[in-house]
Structures are given as C-alpha cells and as structure tokens.
Design a protein around this motif. Structure first.
Motif, mmCIF file in Angstrom:
data_model
loop_
_atom_site.group_PDB
_atom_site.id
_atom_site.type_symbol
_atom_site.label_atom_id
_atom_site.label_comp_id
_atom_site.label_asym_id
_atom_site.label_seq_id
_atom_site.Cartn_x
_atom_site.Cartn_y
_atom_site.Cartn_z
ATOM 1 N N LEU A 60 0.886 -1.198 -0.061
ATOM 2 C CA LEU A 60 0.172 0.043 0.106
ATOM 3 C C LEU A 60 0.895 1.089 -0.002
ATOM 4 C CD1 LEU A 60 -2.739 -1.013 2.320
ATOM 5 C CD2 LEU A 60 -3.048 -0.389 0.098
ATOM 6 N N ILE A 61 1.953 1.432 0.767
ATOM 7 C CA ILE A 61 2.745 2.380 0.682
ATOM 8 C C ILE A 61 3.541 2.633 -0.490
ATOM 9 C CG2 ILE A 61 4.950 3.324 1.970
ATOM 10 C CD1 ILE A 61 3.956 1.908 4.688
ATOM 11 N N ILE A 62 4.107 1.508 -0.985
ATOM 12 C CA ILE A 62 4.693 1.659 -2.395
ATOM 13 C C ILE A 62 4.090 2.092 -3.487
ATOM 14 C CG2 ILE A 62 6.006 0.360 -4.117
ATOM 15 C CD1 ILE A 62 7.104 -1.445 -1.590
ATOM 16 N N THR A 63 2.754 1.446 -3.495
ATOM 17 C CA THR A 63 1.819 1.743 -4.633
ATOM 18 C C THR A 63 1.175 2.830 -4.667
ATOM 19 O OG1 THR A 63 0.059 0.493 -3.514
ATOM 20 C CG2 THR A 63 1.249 -0.611 -5.350
ATOM 21 N N GLY A 64 0.934 3.363 -3.183
ATOM 22 C CA GLY A 64 0.394 4.920 -2.944
ATOM 23 C C GLY A 64 1.068 5.842 -3.156
ATOM 24 N N ILE A 65 2.656 5.632 -2.800
ATOM 25 C CA ILE A 65 3.512 6.926 -3.168
ATOM 26 C C ILE A 65 3.714 6.907 -4.716
ATOM 27 C CG2 ILE A 65 5.884 7.407 -3.274
ATOM 28 C CD1 ILE A 65 5.813 6.503 -0.283
ATOM 29 N N TRP A 66 3.754 5.601 -5.652
ATOM 30 C CA TRP A 66 4.057 5.663 -7.013
ATOM 31 C C TRP A 66 2.792 6.431 -7.691
ATOM 32 C CZ3 TRP A 66 6.152 0.868 -9.596
ATOM 33 C CH2 TRP A 66 6.185 0.661 -10.704
ATOM 34 N N MET A 67 1.431 6.173 -7.198
ATOM 35 C CA MET A 67 0.222 6.666 -8.025
ATOM 36 C C MET A 67 0.373 8.237 -7.365
ATOM 37 S SD MET A 67 -2.687 3.868 -7.634
ATOM 38 C CE MET A 67 -2.861 3.599 -5.879
ATOM 39 N N ALA A 68 0.604 8.481 -6.364
ATOM 40 C CA ALA A 68 0.758 10.149 -6.142
ATOM 41 C C ALA A 68 1.570 10.771 -6.854
ATOM 42 C CB ALA A 68 1.085 10.192 -4.605
ATOM 43 N N TYR A 69 2.797 10.225 -7.474
ATOM 44 C CA TYR A 69 3.705 10.906 -8.390
ATOM 45 C C TYR A 69 2.820 10.832 -9.676
ATOM 46 C CZ TYR A 69 7.897 11.512 -5.284
ATOM 47 O OH TYR A 69 8.858 12.142 -4.620
ATOM 48 N N ASP A 70 2.315 9.661 -10.047
ATOM 49 C CA ASP A 70 1.563 9.740 -11.376
ATOM 50 C C ASP A 70 0.621 10.916 -11.270
ATOM 51 O OD1 ASP A 70 2.790 7.467 -12.210
ATOM 52 O OD2 ASP A 70 1.234 6.119 -12.118
ATOM 53 N N PHE A 71 0.117 11.193 -10.116
ATOM 54 C CA PHE A 71 -1.011 12.342 -10.102
ATOM 55 C C PHE A 71 -0.491 13.625 -10.099
ATOM 56 C CE2 PHE A 71 -4.107 9.002 -8.457
ATOM 57 C CZ PHE A 71 -4.987 9.009 -9.462
ATOM 58 N N GLY A 72 0.976 13.620 -9.897
ATOM 59 C CA GLY A 72 1.583 14.743 -9.672
ATOM 60 C C GLY A 72 1.907 15.401 -8.602
ATOM 61 N N VAL A 73 1.591 14.453 -7.533
ATOM 62 C CA VAL A 73 1.764 14.903 -6.220
ATOM 63 C C VAL A 73 2.993 14.292 -5.733
ATOM 64 C CG1 VAL A 73 0.894 15.125 -3.866
ATOM 65 C CG2 VAL A 73 -0.784 14.980 -5.794
ATOM 66 N N THR A 74 4.187 15.067 -5.935
ATOM 67 C CA THR A 74 5.429 14.529 -5.387
ATOM 68 C C THR A 74 5.874 15.099 -3.978
ATOM 69 O OG1 THR A 74 6.559 16.751 -6.200
ATOM 70 C CG2 THR A 74 6.395 14.921 -7.886
ATOM 71 N N SER A 75 7.047 14.654 -3.346
ATOM 72 C CA SER A 75 7.254 14.860 -2.110
ATOM 73 C C SER A 75 7.242 16.515 -1.885
ATOM 74 C CB SER A 75 8.481 14.043 -1.697
ATOM 75 O OG SER A 75 9.531 14.481 -2.426
ATOM 76 N N GLU A 76 7.440 17.011 -2.802
ATOM 77 C CA GLU A 76 7.534 18.543 -2.448
ATOM 78 C C GLU A 76 6.199 19.142 -2.196
ATOM 79 O OE1 GLU A 76 9.021 17.296 -5.512
ATOM 80 O OE2 GLU A 76 10.907 17.225 -4.652
ATOM 81 N N THR A 77 5.055 18.668 -2.790
ATOM 82 C CA THR A 77 3.658 19.019 -2.549
ATOM 83 C C THR A 77 3.151 18.529 -1.277
ATOM 84 O OG1 THR A 77 3.149 17.891 -4.216
ATOM 85 C CG2 THR A 77 3.707 20.053 -4.680
ATOM 86 N N TRP A 78 3.581 17.308 -0.787
ATOM 87 C CA TRP A 78 3.013 17.006 0.520
ATOM 88 C C TRP A 78 2.650 17.711 1.470
ATOM 89 C CZ3 TRP A 78 6.215 11.654 0.929
ATOM 90 C CH2 TRP A 78 6.096 10.856 -0.009
ATOM 91 N N PHE A 79 1.846 17.843 2.091
ATOM 92 C CA PHE A 79 1.129 18.542 3.277
ATOM 93 C C PHE A 79 0.861 20.060 2.766
ATOM 94 C CE2 PHE A 79 3.983 15.002 4.882
ATOM 95 C CZ PHE A 79 2.771 14.405 5.377
ATOM 96 N N SER A 80 0.888 20.262 1.168
ATOM 97 C CA SER A 80 0.613 21.712 0.921
ATOM 98 C C SER A 80 -0.787 21.791 1.118
ATOM 99 C CB SER A 80 1.125 21.807 -0.302
ATOM 100 O OG SER A 80 0.211 21.189 -1.318
#
Length: 148
Positions: A60-80
C-alpha cells in the motif's frame, strides 16, 4: 492495461487484505475476546495475519506513493493541501503516521503484557487502526473525482 492501472489494482488488492483483515478482527474476533476476556484470541489472529497484513501495508505504501507521483503529487507538495489530490494524499500520509504510532504502542507497550486486565487497551488500538484503514479507503475513493 497501463502501468498506472496495474499499480492501482495491486493497491486495491492490498487494501482489501489490510482493511478486510482489520474489519474481520474488529467485528468477529475482538468482541469474542472481550466477552471471554481472552487475549489469546487476539494474539492468535495477530500471529496468523501479521505476515500477510504487513506485506499488504508495505505494498500500500509503495503503490500509494507511486500513484501520488503519477497524479503529480510529489514529496515537495505533500502537506501543501493546495488541491484535491494534495489534500487526500496529505491526509492519508498523516493517517499512515497515526497507524505507525498505534503499531508502536501495540508492539512495545500493550502486546508484550497483554492479559485479561488490559485487553481493553488493545481493543482501543484495534478499533483505531480499523477506523483509520476505512477512512483511508474512503479518501482514496475520492481521487477518481479529483479528491476533496
């Protein structure tokens, strides 16, 4: 099938195991353990579910982060919390942190000394993790429509 769709299917299968296992524990095993004041019921379930459950959580963690990046939500925009996707992913990351806190409390403080007298402490942790898991599932379902 695109790679994103394949990752989504893996994510959904892992969520089925994680959420389903916790619902099973909360609805079927926990009430029986509380009624009988028998912590062994919980410990037996945990022992049998742990490998599958933890593997599912890691997926879940791996695929969730993968899909977040696919949606354009990178670590720089987490918690924005700047858009629908960012809000959902940020809330899910915070809920993941709460899940880890519950796991640490269970592993180091409750499970080693689990007995008839403190079984209710474990019940609180189980119900908390189950509620968090269901909440994360619901939040994830909103991403199809742009998040919240």
């Amino acid at each position: 099938m695109t790679l994103h769709h394949f990752v989504l299917v893996i994510h959904l299968l892992a969520a089925t195991v994680w959420v389903g296992g916790h619902l099973l524990l909360s609805i079927c095993y926990l009430p029986l353990a509380l009624k009988k004041k028998d912590p062994q019921i919980i410990l037996n379930f945990e022992r049998r579910f742990e490998a599958l459950g933890m593997s599912s959580l890691i997926l879940l963690i791996i695929t969730g982060i993968w899909m977040a990046y696919d949606f354009g939500v990178t670590s720089e925009t987490w918690f924005s919390f700047s858009g629908g996707f960012e809000k959902v992913i940020s809330i899910k990351l915070l809920l993941l942190l709460l899940t880890f806190i519950c796991a640490i409390c269970a592993q180091f403080f409750v499970l080693p000394n689990l007995n008839q007298n403190n079984i209710k402490k474990m019940a609180v942790i189980i119900l908390s993790v189950t509620t968090i898991a269901v909440t994360m599932l619901i939040l994830g379902s909103t991403l199809r429509y742009g998040g919240i």
